[in-house]
Design a protein around this motif. Structure first.
Motif, short mmCIF file in Angstrom:
data_model
loop_
_atom_site.label_atom_id
_atom_site.label_comp_id
_atom_site.label_asym_id
_atom_site.label_seq_id
_atom_site.Cartn_x
_atom_site.Cartn_y
_atom_site.Cartn_z
N PRO A 565 0.83 -1.21 0.00
CA PRO A 565 0.00 0.00 0.00
C PRO A 565 0.86 1.26 0.00
O PRO A 565 1.94 1.31 0.59
CB PRO A 565 -0.80 -0.12 1.31
CG PRO A 565 0.00 -1.05 2.15
CD PRO A 565 0.66 -2.00 1.21
N VAL A 566 0.36 2.25 -0.71
CA VAL A 566 1.09 3.50 -0.81
C VAL A 566 1.05 4.25 0.51
O VAL A 566 2.05 4.80 0.96
CB VAL A 566 0.51 4.35 -1.95
CG1 VAL A 566 1.20 5.70 -2.00
CG2 VAL A 566 0.63 3.63 -3.28
N LEU A 567 -0.11 4.25 1.16
CA LEU A 567 -0.29 5.03 2.38
C LEU A 567 -0.34 4.12 3.60
O LEU A 567 -1.05 3.11 3.60
CB LEU A 567 -1.57 5.85 2.30
CG LEU A 567 -1.57 7.05 1.34
CD1 LEU A 567 -2.92 7.74 1.38
CD2 LEU A 567 -0.46 8.02 1.67
N ARG A 568 0.44 4.47 4.62
CA ARG A 568 0.29 3.86 5.94
C ARG A 568 -0.42 4.88 6.83
O ARG A 568 -0.03 6.05 6.88
CB ARG A 568 1.66 3.51 6.54
CG ARG A 568 2.28 2.26 5.97
CD ARG A 568 3.35 2.56 5.01
NE ARG A 568 4.01 1.33 4.54
CZ ARG A 568 5.20 1.30 4.02
NH1 ARG A 568 5.90 2.42 3.89
NH2 ARG A 568 5.72 0.17 3.60
N LYS A 569 -1.42 4.43 7.54
CA LYS A 569 -2.28 5.33 8.29
C LYS A 569 -2.20 5.03 9.78
O LYS A 569 -2.18 3.87 10.19
CB LYS A 569 -3.73 5.21 7.81
CG LYS A 569 -3.88 5.49 6.32
CD LYS A 569 -5.30 5.35 5.86
CE LYS A 569 -5.43 5.64 4.36
NZ LYS A 569 -6.81 5.53 3.87
N LEU A 570 -2.17 6.09 10.56
CA LEU A 570 -2.17 5.97 12.01
C LEU A 570 -3.59 6.17 12.51
O LEU A 570 -4.18 7.25 12.36
CB LEU A 570 -1.23 7.01 12.64
CG LEU A 570 -1.17 7.03 14.17
CD1 LEU A 570 -0.65 5.71 14.71
CD2 LEU A 570 -0.30 8.20 14.66
N PHE A 571 -4.15 5.13 13.13
CA PHE A 571 -5.52 5.15 13.62
C PHE A 571 -5.53 5.23 15.14
O PHE A 571 -4.62 4.73 15.82
CB PHE A 571 -6.29 3.90 13.18
CG PHE A 571 -6.54 3.81 11.71
CD1 PHE A 571 -7.47 4.62 11.10
CD2 PHE A 571 -5.82 2.92 10.93
CE1 PHE A 571 -7.70 4.55 9.73
CE2 PHE A 571 -6.04 2.83 9.56
CZ PHE A 571 -6.99 3.65 8.96
N LEU A 572 -6.60 5.85 15.66
CA LEU A 572 -6.85 5.93 17.10
C LEU A 572 -8.21 5.33 17.38
O LEU A 572 -9.21 5.68 16.75
CB LEU A 572 -6.77 7.37 17.59
CG LEU A 572 -6.98 7.61 19.09
CD1 LEU A 572 -6.07 8.74 19.59
CD2 LEU A 572 -8.43 7.97 19.42
#
Length: 670
Positions: A565-572
């Protein structure tokens, strides 16, 4: 008298008073009127004073012989106006001495002088106090953290090859009340980029970054690559040049493969440096054997002989000197190094947990005596715990904690890691301060073996509480409070077939209380947890796009090769909204390691992550330290609904307004 008669007398008095004033006569009624012309009753009651009675001045040749003073004279005496009866007034009205008006003027001037003195006495100290406050306001500088604080910043430091996680520590270096970042930095020289595998062409250092804006506070070069950074150790109290005792400065311990180096955390200056053999672990602060009020340091090293498997070595926390001799152990199993960790039992006895693929325990008393001989120990260091000693077998110096469990549960896979079951931000610090030591040395532990089996070990008697089997787990669990039962829960991340499954495991019984599937972000990074003022925790983790809940759809998505994946996302994630995730940031960089700092005044937390940013051409990445305020990031975070096609599956899902209002009001505590 009637009102008509009184009016006539007043008119007559006015005419005569005017004539008398022209002749220079003293008119008591006119004097009284000038002093208080707002009261008409004085004018009415004082008419006999103008000679309208016996001895009135209606007859020009008559003389006023009054037997007593009138009420006006008494009032004037009370006001301090002198009244003369012989020499004061003559028959013709001329004053033979100081008249009442002159005496009143003198007294008035005296009162004015006294009033001016009192006002000056009041204003002078007030002016001095105001001037002092203004001088202090200009001379005392404001803290830089207050003036230049940024909710989000990033700083590029050195190079990174591959996905190796650099050592990281948090401590308030500059004394502004906010934790700063200490990080190990590796920089490749220009001549070594083509042959970067040769360590001689690498420059190593430790850098302290200001927590409010990412500025460099100090930098210190080291000879070898850094294994760990640990802060919070305090040296003994010292005396200044005037003989006054000063609080010791916190110490940062730099551990490299061959040396232990202690530096002043505020300035980066070296305090002491000693050779330590072949170091394999972090340091553990243990009670001082020399009674110098400074904890000693225990590390694991490779033994000098070929027969033993591991050595436990004691160093003085005061000057780093070796205490006694290394204590060697021969372990039956071979595997990944576990510990060492210090544990204080309910009976007050100290044990050290360590092993190679197993979990062994040895009394701290035995380590002291084997290292330094038969020395006198304090009562607390001489204790043993009967519940723990039951695990000891005949003629064995260690207690087999993990192997004892494996017989009960039928498993014998090597242990991968052992960590304290501690919730809160201090779990990520790995520091040597008193609070961190207490948190790590009390309570239960989380054990994971090579088959991704997770177990909870009870610290009271080393018995297993529960165990679960899972698929491939590449990172440590994050410990926090998802429910309100007071028992820490676990966030675990599993990866298989391009899918990242994130689960919350109930710490009391091992049941799964929350889970979601995402596109695998190709990261090996543990999650984080932050305690809120409400008692529960928020959980942070990295992942790709959320996936639908049906297995058929997932199989269709990953039928074939799937690009990274191009984007790694930080979730809360907050337990109050289990179907809602807040996306704080997204990036194409690779996250290597992360930790959480806490800001006491603002009730806020900062998420600090180290990223590897691709650099074209050479294959090396730039090491970037990024920090973001969690509270500020929540104000602009993207709301992600978990469910079919990314939409909320619950018809009673709260509105966007209520979700934003809830997350903006969150406050965090340590």
């Amino acid at each position: 008298f009637s009102y008509s008669t009184l009016s006539a007398l007043i008119i007559l008095h006015g005419c005569l008073g005017k004539k008398g004033s022209e002749l220079g006569e003293y008119d008591p009624l006119t004097q009284a009127d000038s002093e208080d012309d707002s009261e008409e009753d004085d004018l009415v009651l004082n008419y006999p004073r103008n000679g309208l009675g016996q001895g009135s001045c209606l007859c020009p040749d008559a003389t006023d012989h009054r037997a007593s003073r009138t009420s006006l004279e008494e009032e004037e005496e009370e006001r301090g106006i002198g009244w003369s009866t012989g020499a004061g007034l003559r028959q013709d009205g001329a004053g033979g001495g100081a008249g009442p008006r002159q005496v009143g003027d003198a007294e008035g001037k005296k009162a004015e002088v006294q009033g001016a003195g009192r006002i000056a006495a009041f204003l002078l100290p007030l002016a001095c106090a105001t001037l002092t406050v203004m001088l202090c306001a200009f001379l005392v500088p404001c803290r830089q953290g207050v003036l230049k604080q940024h909710p989000q910043w990033e700083t590029q430091l050195g190079d990174v090859g591959g996905v190796t996680s650099p050592p990281l520590a948090l401590w308030d270096v500059d004394g502004d009340g906010m934790e700063d970042v200490l990080i190990a930095v590796t920089k490749f020289s220009n001549s070594s980029q083509a042959i970067s595998s040769l360590g001689n062409y690498k420059e190593y250092s430790v850098v302290a970054l200001r927590g409010v804006n990412g500025e460099i506070i100090w930098s210190r070069s080291v000879m070898e690559h850094v294994l760990s950074l640990q802060c919070g150790l305090r040296t003994a109290t010292v005396e200044d040049s005037e003989g006054q005792r000063q609080d010791p400065s916190p110490v940062c311990l730099i551990i490299t493969p061959s040396y232990l180096t202690a530096i002043n955390v505020s300035s980066g200056k070296k305090l002491w440096k000693v050779q330590a053999g072949e170091v394999e672990s972090r340091a553990v602060a243990v009670p001082s054997l020399q009674n110098d009020a400074v904890p000693d340091l225990l590390i694991a090293t490779l033994p000098a002989d070929q027969e033993s498997d591991l050595s436990l070595v004691l160093h003085s926390g005061l000057d780093g000197s070796l205490i006694g001799q290394p204590v060697n152990y021969t372990l039956a199993a071979q595997g990944k190094l576990i510990g060492p960790l210090l544990h204080e039992t309910a009976a007050g006895a100290y044990y050290v947990l360590f092993g190679l693929g197993t979990v062994e325990a040895v009394s701290l008393k035995d380590i002291y005596r084997k290292a330094a001989g038969q020395i006198a120990l304090t009562a607390s260091l001489s204790l043993t715990d009967p519940l723990w000693e039951k695990q000891r077998k005949t003629n064995q110096s260690t207690l087999h904690i993990y192997r004892f469990m494996s017989r009960l549960k039928g498993g014998s896979e090597p242990a991968e890691y052992l960590l304290p079951l501690v919730a809160g931000v201090c779990n990520n610090h790995n520091n040597l301060d008193t609070q961190s030591n207490w948190n790590f040395s009390h309570g239960d532990w989380v054990l994971q073996n090579s088959n991704s089996r997770i177990s909870i070990i009870r610290g009271k008697d080393t018995r297993i509480v529960w165990a679960i089997n899972s698929s491939t787990i590449h990172s440590h669990p994050a410990v926090g409070y998802f429910n309100d039962d007071g028992v820490p829960d676990l966030l675990i991340q599993q990866s298989a077939n391009g899918v990242r499954k994130v689960q919350i495991i109930d710490g009391a019984g091992g049941a799964c209380v929350w889970e979601a599937d995402f596109v695998c972000p190709r990261l090996v990074l543990e999650g984080s947890s932050i305690l809120t003022t409400g008692g529960q925790s928020v959980f942070l983790f990295w992942a790709g796009e959320p996936l639908p809940s049906t297995n058929a759809t997932k199989a269709g998505l990953f039928n074939g090769s799937t690009p990274e994946p191009v984007l790694r996302k930080l979730f809360l994630l907050h337990p109050a909204y289990p179907t809602i995730l807040m996306q704080l940031i997204s990036t194409t960089d690779t996250a290597l390691t992360a930790t959480v700092s806490y800001h006491d005044v603002k009730k806020d937390s900062n998420y600090v992550v180290v990223l590897s940013r691709p650099v074209s051409g050479l294959g090396l990445g730039a090491q970037v330290v990024k920090s973001l305020s969690v509270k500020v990031s929540l104000t602009s975070a993207l709301i992600v609904h978990l469910g079919q096609d990314g939409k909320a599956s619950d018809p009673h899902t709260p509105t966007t307004f209520h979700i934003n209002k809830f997350f903006k009001q969150l406050s965090f505590r340590q």
